[in-house]
Design a protein around this motif. Structure first.
Motif, PDB file in Angstrom:
ATOM      1  N   UNK A  70      24.406  99.167 126.292  1.00 29.62           N
ATOM      2  CA  UNK A  70      24.569  99.406 127.725  1.00 29.62           C
ATOM      3  C   UNK A  70      25.855 100.177 128.007  1.00 29.62           C
ATOM      4  N   UNK A  71      25.846 100.979 129.051  1.00 28.49           N
ATOM      5  CA  UNK A  71      27.012 101.769 129.431  1.00 28.49           C
ATOM      6  C   UNK A  71      27.965 100.979 130.317  1.00 28.49           C
ATOM      7  N   UNK A  72      27.454 100.000 131.058  1.00 31.23           N
ATOM      8  CA  UNK A  72      28.274  99.210 131.976  1.00 31.23           C
ATOM      9  C   UNK A  72      28.456  97.804 131.413  1.00 31.23           C
ATOM     10  N   UNK A  73      29.200  97.719 130.328  1.00 30.57           N
ATOM     11  CA  UNK A  73      29.366  96.436 129.639  1.00 30.57           C
ATOM     12  C   UNK A  73      30.127  95.426 130.489  1.00 30.57           C
ATOM     13  N   UNK A  74      31.089  95.889 131.275  1.00 23.82           N
ATOM     14  CA  UNK A  74      31.909  94.957 132.051  1.00 23.82           C
ATOM     15  C   UNK A  74      31.113  94.239 133.135  1.00 23.82           C
ATOM     16  N   UNK A  75      29.957  94.773 133.511  1.00 24.39           N
ATOM     17  CA  UNK A  75      29.153  94.150 134.562  1.00 24.39           C
ATOM     18  C   UNK A  75      28.212  93.079 134.019  1.00 24.39           C
ATOM     19  N   UNK A  76      28.061  93.007 132.722  1.00 22.04           N
ATOM     20  CA  UNK A  76      27.120  92.049 132.134  1.00 22.04           C
ATOM     21  C   UNK A  76      27.856  90.772 131.728  1.00 22.04           C
ATOM     22  N   UNK A  77      27.405  89.668 132.264  1.00 25.29           N
ATOM     23  CA  UNK A  77      28.008  88.368 131.977  1.00 25.29           C
ATOM     24  C   UNK A  77      27.540  87.879 130.618  1.00 25.29           C
ATOM     25  N   UNK A  78      28.495  87.489 129.777  1.00 28.97           N
ATOM     26  CA  UNK A  78      28.187  86.986 128.443  1.00 28.97           C
ATOM     27  C   UNK A  78      28.378  85.475 128.403  1.00 28.97           C
ATOM     28  N   UNK A  79      27.385  84.776 127.875  1.00 31.93           N
ATOM     29  CA  UNK A  79      27.528  83.339 127.663  1.00 31.93           C
ATOM     30  C   UNK A  79      28.346  83.109 126.399  1.00 31.93           C
ATOM     31  N   UNK A  80      28.666  81.870 126.122  1.00 32.30           N
ATOM     32  CA  UNK A  80      29.473  81.566 124.939  1.00 32.30           C
ATOM     33  C   UNK A  80      28.720  81.876 123.652  1.00 32.30           C
ATOM     34  N   UNK A 113      36.037  91.545 128.676  1.00 29.32           N
ATOM     35  CA  UNK A 113      34.691  90.982 128.597  1.00 29.32           C
ATOM     36  C   UNK A 113      34.455  90.006 129.743  1.00 29.32           C
ATOM     37  N   UNK A 114      33.304  90.132 130.366  1.00 26.85           N
ATOM     38  CA  UNK A 114      32.937  89.293 131.502  1.00 26.85           C
ATOM     39  C   UNK A 114      32.355  87.985 130.977  1.00 26.85           C
ATOM     40  N   UNK A 115      33.223  87.038 130.700  1.00 24.25           N
ATOM     41  CA  UNK A 115      32.782  85.764 130.136  1.00 24.25           C
ATOM     42  C   UNK A 115      33.812  84.685 130.492  1.00 24.25           C
ATOM     43  N   UNK A 116      33.567  83.477 130.033  1.00 17.80           N
ATOM     44  CA  UNK A 116      34.472  82.365 130.297  1.00 17.80           C
ATOM     45  C   UNK A 116      35.662  82.413 129.335  1.00 17.80           C
ATOM     46  N   UNK A 117      36.636  81.536 129.578  1.00 14.00           N
ATOM     47  CA  UNK A 117      37.784  81.438 128.684  1.00 14.00           C
ATOM     48  C   UNK A 117      37.330  81.063 127.279  1.00 14.00           C
TER      49      UNK A 117
END
Length: 702
Positions: free
Chosen positions: A275-285, A310-314
């Motif tokens: 994907x080109x818009x990686x920052x918009x995709x939420x990643x799970x653990x 990365x758009x994810x949790x701590x």
């Protein structure tokens, strides 16, 4: 895995058997498939060699009993980290040495290659079949977990009979369901701290319990699970919280999914990478675990890993840590990492080969003395090739600086950039650091000590160190250090040294701008009043620069009390044919239109090198800009960026600038006139130039 010789050997054995049978069947897709087939091939060969009426694929009770004992042996020594067994170890598990030797299909096939395959990962037995005390078994870690799992399955042959295998989970209450047992087994294996427990055991366990398995397993495992149970296990795996698990071991959750033939997470990560818009995709653990594995295993070395991007949790960001082993630049700013995370970073620095070249740990609050010592030990390793280290705002103690200085002195030749801004280091720590700078092997090119609170003693140590080894340093940032006159005098000695090859110098008195309202009214903010000796410091400093401008490319003297007299002295150096300055920043230096006259005159005499000029925050007024435009009109002017914010300008300045750009249109790309009292008609003149392709102006800020 294909880099491990014994894995290739196991694969070849399985493929050879499949290619020689009438019905070849489906190729193995997981490690569990492969090892299960391998075991059946070895059992079949044993039966073919020693005879027997039963079918080669069938397990007799004697076969099962032997496998059970081998499983116990493997499990006991897996926990201890042993990879070699002796006859007394066999006897303690109820194994007869001669019986194991006869069972050559499993144990002795590869012994003849032992000298060619050191550290192999398969059951091995001595060729001395007499049962003497020299008998031994190697059980390194590739096949050992599989043997343990076989032991568990042969014991767990009846549904709901959990009591017989709860010895594996001695720290838990008795399990109440199959999915409960599988999850507890997985988490127990993930939390074991011993390096020899590789977590493959859990992967084999959940995979063999999957209802999707071949007849080569079904022939000796009679128990099946329901799809509902497996789906529940898969769901639990994907949602498992791994706060207490090391980052490397959390990846094994992803391995378990793959062994259970669940490709969903793998496919989702592949889509994410494309994907080109990686920052918009939420990643799970679990996505982060999969991504860490794929990045770590990639043939291409990642240029940069910044956890904050990365758009994810701590916790998701923490799971990405293992990917540092395959990165050139790693940014761990604002990260709260545990000891196990720092151990992974240290291992990346010492791996062979080590790809890590830049490590940014700015604003990292989890850097204790012990963890700094761990990283410093890694820096001293011969494999470490770290070139850039950023430790700004890390609140390092004197103990940490002692470790850092020792590491830098022991391995000084690779580091090129060192950033220690805002670390509040005291004089003893600076003295330790200067020991590194004085080392003849030190090749440091960039040193940033922004807001370092340097005392006179520290400046003396620093100046002495820089004078003793001046030829490599290319960038020095001493901004916002509130240096006193004696300290400035010491550092000027370094700048005047003929061997000094400094290209970038930042010497800001402060980075805090006066309030806009007071500035526009032509007032000085009392908060930024300078001491009486400040002009004396600046004059001495400018004099030292004037004597050695041939190497300097970037000069930033913003927020200093240069005044017009200081700029006039500086301009005498700018006029020199040897001056190759490309960027000059003089923000908030108490300059007037007189300084513009001096600058325009100096730059006209040597105009071809300067690319950026920043005079923001000075009371230049329209008359000063008009004088400056005399330089912009000049045909040899190559200026690309001009910043004049907060300079008390009006529409008249816009007219002057527009006229200059029309007469010399090809070079200026950026013009910043923000926070001035401009009128629409004046700004429109400049916007017309932006819209006209004949002129090079691309960016206009107002």
């Amino acid at each position: 895995m294909c880099l491990i010789p014994v894995f290739c050997w196991i694969t070849a054995i399985v493929l050879e058997d499949m290619m020689t049978r009438d019905q070849r069947g489906e190729l193995p897709k997981t490690l569990t498939d492969l090892y299960s087939r391998f075991l059946m091939v070895q059992i079949k060969r044993k039966k073919q060699k020693y005879g027997g009426k039963q079918r080669p694929e069938e397990l007799t009770e004697a076969d099962k009993e032997l496998l059970l004992k081998l499983g116990w042996l493997a499990f006991e020594h897996l926990e201890k980290g042993n990879i070699m067994f002796y006859s007394e170890d066999l006897e303690r598990c109820g194994l007869d040495v001669s019986e194991v030797s006869v069972y050559s299909g499993v144990c002795t096939e590869i012994f003849k290659r032992e000298c060619d395959l050191p550290e192999i990962s398969l059951l091995l037995c001595s060729s001395e079949h007499s049962g003497v005390s020299g008998c031994r078994l190697h059980v390194p870690l590739l096949h050992q977990e599989d043997t343990v799992v076989i032991n568990k399955f042969l014991k767990y042959s009846k549904p709901n009979d959990f009591s017989r295998i709860t010895w594996l989970l001695t720290n838990y209450d008795p399990v109440t369901s199959l999915d409960d047992f599988l999850m507890r087994t997985l988490m127990e294996s993930l939390k074991v701290k011993m390096a020899t427990w590789t977590c493959l055991f859990a992967s084999f366990m959940v995979s063999l319990w999957s209802p999707i398995r071949g007849s080569w397993v079904d022939c000796w495992i009679r128990w099946r699970t329901t799809p509902e149970t497996i789906q529940k296990v898969l769901k639990n795996l994907k949602e498992e919280n791994s706060d207490q698990i090391s980052p490397d071991r959390s990846i094994n959750i992803f391995h378990c999914l793959m062994e259970m033939k669940d490709q969903s997470v793998h496919q989702e990560i592949q889509e994410f990478l494309k994907s080109e818009k990686k920052s918009e995709r939420r990643l799970s653990e679990i996505h982060c675990s999969a991504l860490a594995f794929l990045l770590q295993m990639s043939e291409e070395v990642l240029d940069e890993l910044d956890l904050q991007q990365y758009n994810t949790s701590v916790e998701g960001r923490r799971r990405l840590i293992p990917a540092v082993r395959n990165c050139r630049k790693v940014v761990l700013s604002d990260s709260f990492l545990s000891k196990s995370h720092w151990e992974v970073v240290a291992s990346a620095m010492t791996s062979n080969p080590s790809h890590l070249r830049e490590l940014s740990l700015s604003k990292n609050k989890s850097l204790t003395d012990a963890r700094v010592k761990l990283l410093c030990s890694a820096m001293m390793h011969p494999n470490c090739r770290l070139e850039t280290l950023r430790l700004s705002r890390c609140s390092l103690s004197e103990i940490s600086y002692d470790s850092l200085a020792s590491a830098l002195r022991s391995s000084p030749s690779h580091l090129r950039v060192l950033e220690l801004s805002e670390t509040k280091l005291q004089d003893p720590g600076v003295k330790q650091l200067c020991g590194f700078l004085q080392d003849p092997l030190c090749k440091l090119e960039t040193l940033r000590l922004l807001r370092y609170s340097l005392s006179e003693i520290s400046c003396d140590s620093l100046a002495s160190a820089l004078r003793s080894n001046p030829s490599h340093l290319r960038e020095l940032d001493l901004s916002e250090n509130q240096l006193k006159d004696p300290a400035v005098k010491q550092l000027c000695g370094f700048l005047q040294d003929p061997l000094c090859k400094l290209e970038t110098l930042r010497w800001l008195h402060s980075s805090q701008k006066p309030k806009p309202a007071s500035l526009l009214k032509g007032q000085q903010n009392p908060k930024y009043e300078h001491t009486a000796d400040k002009p004396v410091q600046d004059e001495r400093f400018v004099a030292s620069l004037k004597s050695n401008l041939s190497h300097l490319r970037v000069l930033d003297l913003s927020f200093n009390t240069l005044q017009d007299s200081g700029v006039k002295r500086l301009c005498s150096g700018l006029e020199s044919p040897n001056c190759k300055l490309e960027r000059l920043r003089l923000e908030y230096c108490r300059l007037s239109e007189i300084s513009c006259d001096s600058l325009a005159s100096a730059l006209r005499s040597n105009p071809s090198h300067l690319r950026e000029l920043d005079l923001s925050g000075n009371q230049l007024q329209d008359s000063g800009v008009k004088l400056l435009c005399g330089f912009l009109h000049f045909p040899n002017c190559r200026l690309e960026t001009l910043r004049l914010t907060y300079c008390s300008l009006s529409k008249i300045s816009c007219d002057s600038l527009a006229s200059a750009l029309r007469s010399n249109p090809s070079h200026l790309r950026e013009l910043d006139l923000s926070q001035n009292q401009l009128k629409y008609s004046g700004v429109k003149l400049l916007y017309d130039l932006v819209e006209n392709p004949h002129y090079g102006l691309e960016t206009l800020r107002q």
